[in-house]
Design an enzyme around this catalytic site. Sequence first.
Site, PDB file in Angstrom:
ATOM      1  N   GLY A 159       0.797  -1.214   0.000  1.00  0.00           N
ATOM      2  CA  GLY A 159       0.000   0.000   0.000  1.00  0.00           C
ATOM      3  C   GLY A 159       0.830   1.265   0.000  1.00  0.00           C
ATOM      4  CG  ASN A 183       5.331  -6.802  -0.755  1.00  0.00           C
ATOM      5  OD1 ASN A 183       4.515  -5.894  -0.689  1.00  0.00           O
ATOM      6  ND2 ASN A 183       5.999  -7.230   0.301  1.00  0.00           N
TER       7      ASN A 183
END
Length: 308
Positions: A159, A183
């Site tokens: 984020g 990721n």
Amino acid sequence: MALRAALRNKCGFSGMSGVVTQLFSCSSSSHGRVYAPPIVIAQRRNSSTSPKIKVDLDQSTGVAVMHMQNPPVNSLSLDFLTEFCINLEKLEMDKSCRGLIITSSVPKVFSAGLDIMEMYGTTPERCGEFWKAVQEMWLKLYSSNMVTIAAINGFSPAGGCLISLTCDYRIMADNPRYSIGLNETQLGIVAPFWFKDTMVNTVGHRTTEMSLELGLLYNPSEALKIGLVDHLVPEEQVLTTATQTMTKWLAIPDHARQITKSMMRKPTADKLTSNREADIQNFVSFITKDSIQKSLRVYLEMLRKRKG
């Protein structure tokens, strides 16, 4: 939502109590590969009413600096996202504000991404409210009329990377220990289509495909090479360089820049706007699956063993 209404009526913003877990990666990468899994940091939040966002607006230049200050890793909780959106909305309505620089007051971390405890062991209703707040943050920032620059002064996975990607320009500290990337797959989570679209618009389809499938994190030089960031500078010069860069962007007439930005970004933003409810339902359905909750639980148990 009741929470949002309550926050709007307060000068400060309350954090959630209890044990909070944030996604954080301290591994560096080589050739785009990550050799150590992300680390989850657990910390008991205090009951402080200190704001998680601090905004300094220079009326003379029309430039605001938004400091994320939600230690230890600026995790994107529902409280944090609500406060972020409120501040962004206030700046958007302030006619004197033309540019926004987003940075971190937490040492070595820009933002470690979504708060895992908003996704693990919570009710579907809470998950839905949380995801709506993530959507709102992205829509407001991605479609902002202001010039937006990310001053990335630390780790920026998941984020945190998304916040950076939504900005018009990204300046990152040239520290090989830092990393940036989406990721999510490393935790068994799938980045939604609008995460994907934002990255495709920045680095292209093939690079995004590799990055998302493998959950890659890139060190600063690798991130610059693929276009994930636009400029690298020494860590102590990140904010100064962002301020200098902002001057160049603000030299362009606002109406011309804003119309051009809308032309480039509106199709991507409209895609989420027209599918918000379905996206929320898909997220809640996915994240509450037993298999996904088990993956998150295994991850948290791994953390506890490391701390033990």
